[in-house]
Design a protein around this motif. Sequence first.
Motif, PDB file in Angstrom:
ATOM      1  N   GLY A  45      41.437  24.418  42.684  1.00 29.33           N
ATOM      2  CA  GLY A  45      42.021  25.107  43.827  1.00 29.33           C
ATOM      3  C   GLY A  45      43.209  25.977  43.490  1.00 29.33           C
ATOM      4  N   ALA A  46      43.569  26.062  42.201  1.00 25.48           N
ATOM      5  CA  ALA A  46      44.744  26.859  41.815  1.00 25.48           C
ATOM      6  C   ALA A  46      44.454  28.354  41.845  1.00 25.48           C
ATOM      7  CB  ALA A  46      45.217  26.452  40.416  1.00 25.48           C
ATOM      8  N   GLY A  47      43.158  28.735  41.792  1.00 23.20           N
ATOM      9  CA  GLY A  47      42.804  30.154  41.811  1.00 23.20           C
ATOM     10  C   GLY A  47      42.115  30.638  40.548  1.00 23.20           C
ATOM     11  N   LYS A  48      41.740  29.713  39.666  1.00 21.23           N
ATOM     12  CA  LYS A  48      41.122  30.108  38.392  1.00 21.23           C
ATOM     13  C   LYS A  48      39.798  30.826  38.595  1.00 21.23           C
ATOM     14  CE  LYS A  48      40.804  25.984  36.506  1.00 21.23           C
ATOM     15  NZ  LYS A  48      41.112  25.165  37.692  1.00 21.23           N
ATOM     16  N   THR A  49      38.893  30.221  39.348  1.00 22.07           N
ATOM     17  CA  THR A  49      37.565  30.805  39.529  1.00 22.07           C
ATOM     18  C   THR A  49      37.650  32.120  40.316  1.00 22.07           C
ATOM     19  OG1 THR A  49      36.471  28.650  39.389  1.00 22.07           O
ATOM     20  CG2 THR A  49      35.265  30.410  40.494  1.00 22.07           C
ATOM     21  N   THR A  50      38.556  32.194  41.268  1.00 12.76           N
ATOM     22  CA  THR A  50      38.751  33.445  42.002  1.00 12.76           C
ATOM     23  C   THR A  50      39.175  34.565  41.057  1.00 12.76           C
ATOM     24  OG1 THR A  50      39.341  32.256  44.023  1.00 12.76           O
ATOM     25  CG2 THR A  50      40.049  34.552  43.864  1.00 12.76           C
ATOM     26  N   THR A  51      40.046  34.251  40.110  1.00 18.36           N
ATOM     27  CA  THR A  51      40.485  35.241  39.117  1.00 18.36           C
ATOM     28  C   THR A  51      39.293  35.744  38.314  1.00 18.36           C
ATOM     29  OG1 THR A  51      42.635  34.137  38.932  1.00 18.36           O
ATOM     30  CG2 THR A  51      42.028  35.655  37.162  1.00 18.36           C
ATOM     31  N   VAL A  52      38.446  34.821  37.860  1.00 24.01           N
ATOM     32  CA  VAL A  52      37.255  35.206  37.086  1.00 24.01           C
ATOM     33  C   VAL A  52      36.329  36.076  37.933  1.00 24.01           C
ATOM     34  CG1 VAL A  52      35.134  34.327  36.013  1.00 24.01           C
ATOM     35  CG2 VAL A  52      37.330  33.238  35.515  1.00 24.01           C
ATOM     36  N   LYS A  53      36.151  35.722  39.193  1.00 29.22           N
ATOM     37  CA  LYS A  53      35.247  36.492  40.062  1.00 29.22           C
ATOM     38  C   LYS A  53      35.749  37.920  40.271  1.00 29.22           C
ATOM     39  CE  LYS A  53      33.030  32.746  42.623  1.00 29.22           C
ATOM     40  NZ  LYS A  53      32.873  32.085  43.940  1.00 29.22           N
ATOM     41  N   ILE A  54      37.059  38.080  40.378  1.00 29.62           N
ATOM     42  CA  ILE A  54      37.614  39.438  40.534  1.00 29.62           C
ATOM     43  C   ILE A  54      37.439  40.224  39.236  1.00 29.62           C
ATOM     44  CG2 ILE A  54      39.754  40.751  40.784  1.00 29.62           C
ATOM     45  CD1 ILE A  54      40.690  38.552  42.747  1.00 29.62           C
ATOM     46  N   LEU A  55      37.797  39.623  38.113  1.00 24.57           N
ATOM     47  CA  LEU A  55      37.732  40.326  36.835  1.00 24.57           C
ATOM     48  C   LEU A  55      36.293  40.638  36.417  1.00 24.57           C
ATOM     49  CD1 LEU A  55      40.507  38.413  34.837  1.00 24.57           C
ATOM     50  CD2 LEU A  55      40.660  40.688  35.886  1.00 24.57           C
ATOM     51  N   SER A  56      35.343  39.860  36.903  1.00 29.76           N
ATOM     52  CA  SER A  56      33.935  40.095  36.555  1.00 29.76           C
ATOM     53  C   SER A  56      33.200  40.866  37.650  1.00 29.76           C
ATOM     54  CB  SER A  56      33.228  38.765  36.271  1.00 29.76           C
ATOM     55  OG  SER A  56      33.294  37.902  37.388  1.00 29.76           O
ATOM     56  N   THR A  57      33.941  41.417  38.592  1.00 25.55           N
ATOM     57  CA  THR A  57      33.458  42.311  39.669  1.00 25.55           C
ATOM     58  C   THR A  57      32.595  41.607  40.708  1.00 25.55           C
ATOM     59  OG1 THR A  57      31.369  43.140  38.694  1.00 25.55           O
ATOM     60  CG2 THR A  57      33.427  44.223  37.988  1.00 25.55           C
ATOM     61  N   LEU A  58      32.632  40.277  40.771  1.00 26.24           N
ATOM     62  CA  LEU A  58      31.825  39.565  41.768  1.00 26.24           C
ATOM     63  C   LEU A  58      32.446  39.662  43.157  1.00 26.24           C
ATOM     64  CD1 LEU A  58      30.792  36.382  39.754  1.00 26.24           C
ATOM     65  CD2 LEU A  58      29.360  38.344  40.355  1.00 26.24           C
ATOM     66  N   ILE A  59      33.778  39.714  43.208  1.00 30.87           N
ATOM     67  CA  ILE A  59      34.458  39.932  44.489  1.00 30.87           C
ATOM     68  C   ILE A  59      35.586  40.942  44.264  1.00 30.87           C
ATOM     69  CG2 ILE A  59      33.943  37.636  45.425  1.00 30.87           C
ATOM     70  CD1 ILE A  59      36.787  36.790  44.740  1.00 30.87           C
ATOM     71  N   ASN A  60      36.041  41.559  45.337  1.00 28.97           N
ATOM     72  CA  ASN A  60      37.128  42.529  45.250  1.00 28.97           C
ATOM     73  C   ASN A  60      38.465  41.857  45.481  1.00 28.97           C
ATOM     74  OD1 ASN A  60      35.374  44.773  44.899  1.00 28.97           O
ATOM     75  ND2 ASN A  60      35.026  44.845  47.115  1.00 28.97           N
ATOM     76  N   ALA A  61      39.490  42.340  44.778  1.00 26.24           N
ATOM     77  CA  ALA A  61      40.854  41.879  45.044  1.00 26.24           C
ATOM     78  C   ALA A  61      41.360  42.531  46.328  1.00 26.24           C
ATOM     79  CB  ALA A  61      41.763  42.240  43.879  1.00 26.24           C
ATOM     80  N   ASP A  62      42.316  41.889  46.980  1.00 25.75           N
ATOM     81  CA  ASP A  62      42.956  42.482  48.150  1.00 25.75           C
ATOM     82  C   ASP A  62      44.073  43.438  47.739  1.00 25.75           C
ATOM     83  OD1 ASP A  62      41.326  40.940  49.757  1.00 25.75           O
ATOM     84  OD2 ASP A  62      42.786  39.312  49.932  1.00 25.75           O
ATOM     85  N   GLY A  63      44.578  43.261  46.532  1.00 27.75           N
ATOM     86  CA  GLY A  63      45.649  44.113  46.050  1.00 27.75           C
ATOM     87  C   GLY A  63      45.773  44.011  44.550  1.00 27.75           C
ATOM     88  N   GLY A  64      46.483  44.973  43.945  1.00 22.91           N
ATOM     89  CA  GLY A  64      46.643  44.987  42.499  1.00 22.91           C
ATOM     90  C   GLY A  64      45.529  45.756  41.818  1.00 22.91           C
ATOM     91  N   ALA A  65      45.567  45.760  40.497  1.00 25.08           N
ATOM     92  CA  ALA A  65      44.582  46.501  39.714  1.00 25.08           C
ATOM     93  C   ALA A  65      44.249  45.717  38.454  1.00 25.08           C
ATOM     94  CB  ALA A  65      45.126  47.880  39.328  1.00 25.08           C
ATOM     95  N   ALA A  66      43.053  45.971  37.915  1.00 24.73           N
ATOM     96  CA  ALA A  66      42.650  45.293  36.682  1.00 24.73           C
ATOM     97  C   ALA A  66      41.669  46.148  35.909  1.00 24.73           C
ATOM     98  CB  ALA A  66      42.016  43.936  37.006  1.00 24.73           C
ATOM     99  N   GLN A  67      41.765  46.064  34.595  1.00 25.57           N
ATOM    100  CA  GLN A  67      40.803  46.706  33.693  1.00 25.57           C
ATOM    101  C   GLN A  67      40.240  45.638  32.757  1.00 25.57           C
ATOM    102  OE1 GLN A  67      44.210  48.089  33.653  1.00 25.57           O
ATOM    103  NE2 GLN A  67      43.536  49.145  35.511  1.00 25.57           N
ATOM    104  N   VAL A  68      38.945  45.720  32.530  1.00 24.51           N
ATOM    105  CA  VAL A  68      38.271  44.824  31.592  1.00 24.51           C
ATOM    106  C   VAL A  68      37.471  45.684  30.624  1.00 24.51           C
ATOM    107  CG1 VAL A  68      36.562  42.972  31.335  1.00 24.51           C
ATOM    108  CG2 VAL A  68      38.154  42.940  33.271  1.00 24.51           C
ATOM    109  N   ALA A  69      37.675  45.449  29.321  1.00 20.33           N
ATOM    110  CA  ALA A  69      37.030  46.259  28.270  1.00 20.33           C
ATOM    111  C   ALA A  69      37.296  47.742  28.471  1.00 20.33           C
ATOM    112  CB  ALA A  69      35.530  45.972  28.214  1.00 20.33           C
ATOM    113  N   GLY A  70      38.445  48.064  29.041  1.00 22.92           N
ATOM    114  CA  GLY A  70      38.830  49.456  29.238  1.00 22.92           C
ATOM    115  C   GLY A  70      38.341  50.082  30.525  1.00 22.92           C
ATOM    116  N   TYR A  71      37.610  49.323  31.337  1.00 21.93           N
ATOM    117  CA  TYR A  71      37.061  49.863  32.587  1.00 21.93           C
ATOM    118  C   TYR A  71      37.797  49.262  33.785  1.00 21.93           C
ATOM    119  CZ  TYR A  71      33.121  51.287  29.642  1.00 21.93           C
ATOM    120  OH  TYR A  71      32.341  51.849  28.661  1.00 21.93           O
ATOM    121  N   ASP A  72      38.001  50.067  34.794  1.00 20.71           N
ATOM    122  CA  ASP A  72      38.627  49.603  36.019  1.00 20.71           C
ATOM    123  C   ASP A  72      37.630  48.769  36.818  1.00 20.71           C
ATOM    124  OD1 ASP A  72      39.249  50.081  39.112  1.00 20.71           O
ATOM    125  OD2 ASP A  72      41.113  50.317  37.976  1.00 20.71           O
TER     126      ASP A  72
END
Length: 319
Positions: A45-72
Amino acid sequence: MSSNHSRPAIAAAGLRKSFGDHVVLDGIDLTVPRGTVFSLLGANGAGKTTTVKILSTLINADGGAAQVAGYDVASEADGVRASIGVTGQFSAVDNLLSGEENLLLMADLHHLDRTARRDRTAELLGQFDLVEAAKKPVSTYSGGMRRRLDLAMTLVGRPQVIFLDEPTTGLDPRSRRAMWQIVRKLVAGGVTIFLTTQYLDEADELADRIAVLDHGRIVAEGTADELKRQIPGGHVQLRFEEERDLDHAQRALSDASRQNDALVLRVPSDGSLQSLKSLIDRLDSMSVKVDELSVHTPDLDDVFLALTGNSSDEKVTSR
């Protein structure tokens, strides 16, 4: 694409996510260098899986930005997906198919030609010690075999970044260590691993850097040793053969405490090389003879409890 290779494998700034009124991520920042293991540590419940889902494009973040392998992750989601693999805590293999058929199906999804499909499948079956079980239905596999097949399927497309979300949950100690060995080999080959785990020893064993996530915020980040040095309780233990040496050292080291009736002193220390050298130089200058010296630092259990205040009944374990 060449410029992407000079960037971090993962970079995130101010990631936020809420579900209704419940804030899951409250503005987290992450930087993961290529070819490393980065572990996100936290209770359920700390937010680990949610972080993975955002970074792997499964869900959208409500705010902020992220790049993975150089892609937004928001504007270049297809580029992210082509560069990553994701293995969840519950394996995604098809029980009715054999291990070989699962891998061939994944190769089809990656649009490999017939020869490449066969070659890549054979290569991965060998790499993950699944050759003997290749023709057997996955329903007959042990938990460790299923997890190895799941990771093999993730690797069919040769991802640059792999998200391992609780990869050894429910595995026996032998299977866990086998998975750890696979992770080390992948990283040695240049792959970046983003590992979420609630097993403290797993993060300690594998991660180049660790971030501790608590109630949607990163409360500390560093190497395992750096995190341990932040926590009080570290000490150097000095053992003496002669009581006069112990007495001499105890008088000189005002913060030292004697351990029971043994010829042992405990000296508070952060365990760093600098503080250790200072202590040894001081003992040398007094001509005190020390029979044995050992350094004791807090472990990740101590770190986690100190940083998050989680009681021992919460689901974070050093098993």
